[in-house]
Design a protein around this motif. Sequence first.
Motif, PDB file in Angstrom:
ATOM      1  N   LYS A  58      59.926  37.294  -2.749  1.00 39.02           N
ATOM      2  CA  LYS A  58      60.957  37.220  -1.584  1.00 39.02           C
ATOM      3  C   LYS A  58      61.951  36.134  -2.175  1.00 39.02           C
ATOM      4  N   TYR A  59      61.488  34.910  -3.095  1.00 37.92           N
ATOM      5  CA  TYR A  59      62.247  34.100  -3.339  1.00 37.92           C
ATOM      6  C   TYR A  59      62.815  34.192  -4.952  1.00 37.92           C
ATOM      7  N   GLU A  60      62.564  35.550  -5.519  1.00 37.35           N
ATOM      8  CA  GLU A  60      62.762  35.852  -6.803  1.00 37.35           C
ATOM      9  C   GLU A  60      63.900  36.739  -6.986  1.00 37.35           C
ATOM     10  N   VAL A  61      64.130  37.339  -5.801  1.00 39.80           N
ATOM     11  CA  VAL A  61      65.199  38.710  -5.982  1.00 39.80           C
ATOM     12  C   VAL A  61      65.958  38.412  -5.069  1.00 39.80           C
ATOM     13  N   GLU A  62      67.259  39.264  -5.263  1.00 37.32           N
ATOM     14  CA  GLU A  62      68.368  39.553  -4.390  1.00 37.32           C
ATOM     15  C   GLU A  62      68.149  41.011  -4.117  1.00 37.32           C
ATOM     16  N   LEU A  63      68.532  41.458  -2.757  1.00 38.12           N
ATOM     17  CA  LEU A  63      68.542  42.758  -2.309  1.00 38.12           C
ATOM     18  C   LEU A  63      70.063  43.324  -1.858  1.00 38.12           C
ATOM     19  N   ILE A  64      69.987  44.646  -2.593  1.00 41.38           N
ATOM     20  CA  ILE A  64      71.286  45.372  -2.452  1.00 41.38           C
ATOM     21  C   ILE A  64      70.832  46.235  -1.221  1.00 41.38           C
ATOM     22  N   CYS A  65      71.599  46.345  -0.111  1.00 43.09           N
ATOM     23  CA  CYS A  65      71.313  46.974   1.012  1.00 43.09           C
ATOM     24  C   CYS A  65      72.127  48.320   1.016  1.00 43.09           C
ATOM     25  N   ALA A  66      73.213  48.268   0.221  1.00 45.18           N
ATOM     26  CA  ALA A  66      74.142  49.309  -0.014  1.00 45.18           C
ATOM     27  C   ALA A  66      73.831  50.559  -1.014  1.00 45.18           C
ATOM     28  N   GLY A  67      72.310  50.705  -1.330  1.00 42.79           N
ATOM     29  CA  GLY A  67      71.972  51.721  -2.123  1.00 42.79           C
ATOM     30  C   GLY A  67      72.068  53.161  -1.395  1.00 42.79           C
ATOM     31  N   VAL A  68      72.564  53.134  -0.234  1.00 42.26           N
ATOM     32  CA  VAL A  68      72.842  54.355   0.121  1.00 42.26           C
ATOM     33  C   VAL A  68      74.259  54.674   0.746  1.00 42.26           C
ATOM     34  N   GLY A  69      74.870  56.008   0.650  1.00 45.16           N
ATOM     35  CA  GLY A  69      76.200  56.161   1.144  1.00 45.16           C
ATOM     36  C   GLY A  69      76.393  55.941   2.626  1.00 45.16           C
TER      37      GLY A  69
END
Length: 213
Positions: A58-69
Amino acid sequence: MRKLVIWGSGGHAKEINWLCEELGVRVIGFLDERPETKGQIVNGVPVLGTLTDIKALKYEVELICAGVGDPALKKRFAYHTIQSGFRIAAPLIHPRVRLSRRNTIGEGSMIFEGAVLSDNIKIGQHVIINRSVNVSHDAVIGDYITIAPGVNLAGNVTIDEGAYIGVGVSVRERCHIGCWSMIGGGAFVKDDIPSFTMAAGVPAVVKKRLDIP
């Protein structure tokens, strides 16, 4: 070095992984709600499961939520990501994008190679601006929007939340495209498009109503 995790493991997620390679950003995994995908390797990157499976990161990564169209999926992924306490990734912008310093770009958004964004453009969160898109001055692009390759937006165009703009669409100046609408590939938009509708053709006309996501 930034460490990213991408929601989705299909075609668009592969595109983002490539974009990250171009930027020198490390992708440590994909997320996918389909249980059968967990443990698969996609272009050398593992599918880690869902948010529950990466709690320790949780505190190590950033998330990309737009990995789908699909704009509705992007919104759902963003909601669950924020509710779970994960960080949303800063914008990803390919080095061969031309844009003014007076433009604003929301978190989780991405701009792919060959795009040109002129001046005083406002881009929301979790927006996909694909390859070779042209956006002219004073455009306003809301959250969760997907703009497919080769789209041309003239000046003062406004696109509201959750719209999907298909491949090769052209939009005339000062047009307004309503929220959660869809414009079919190759269309020419010369008039405003209502919310929750699908439009297509040259010139574009409304073909049907869409369900509210």
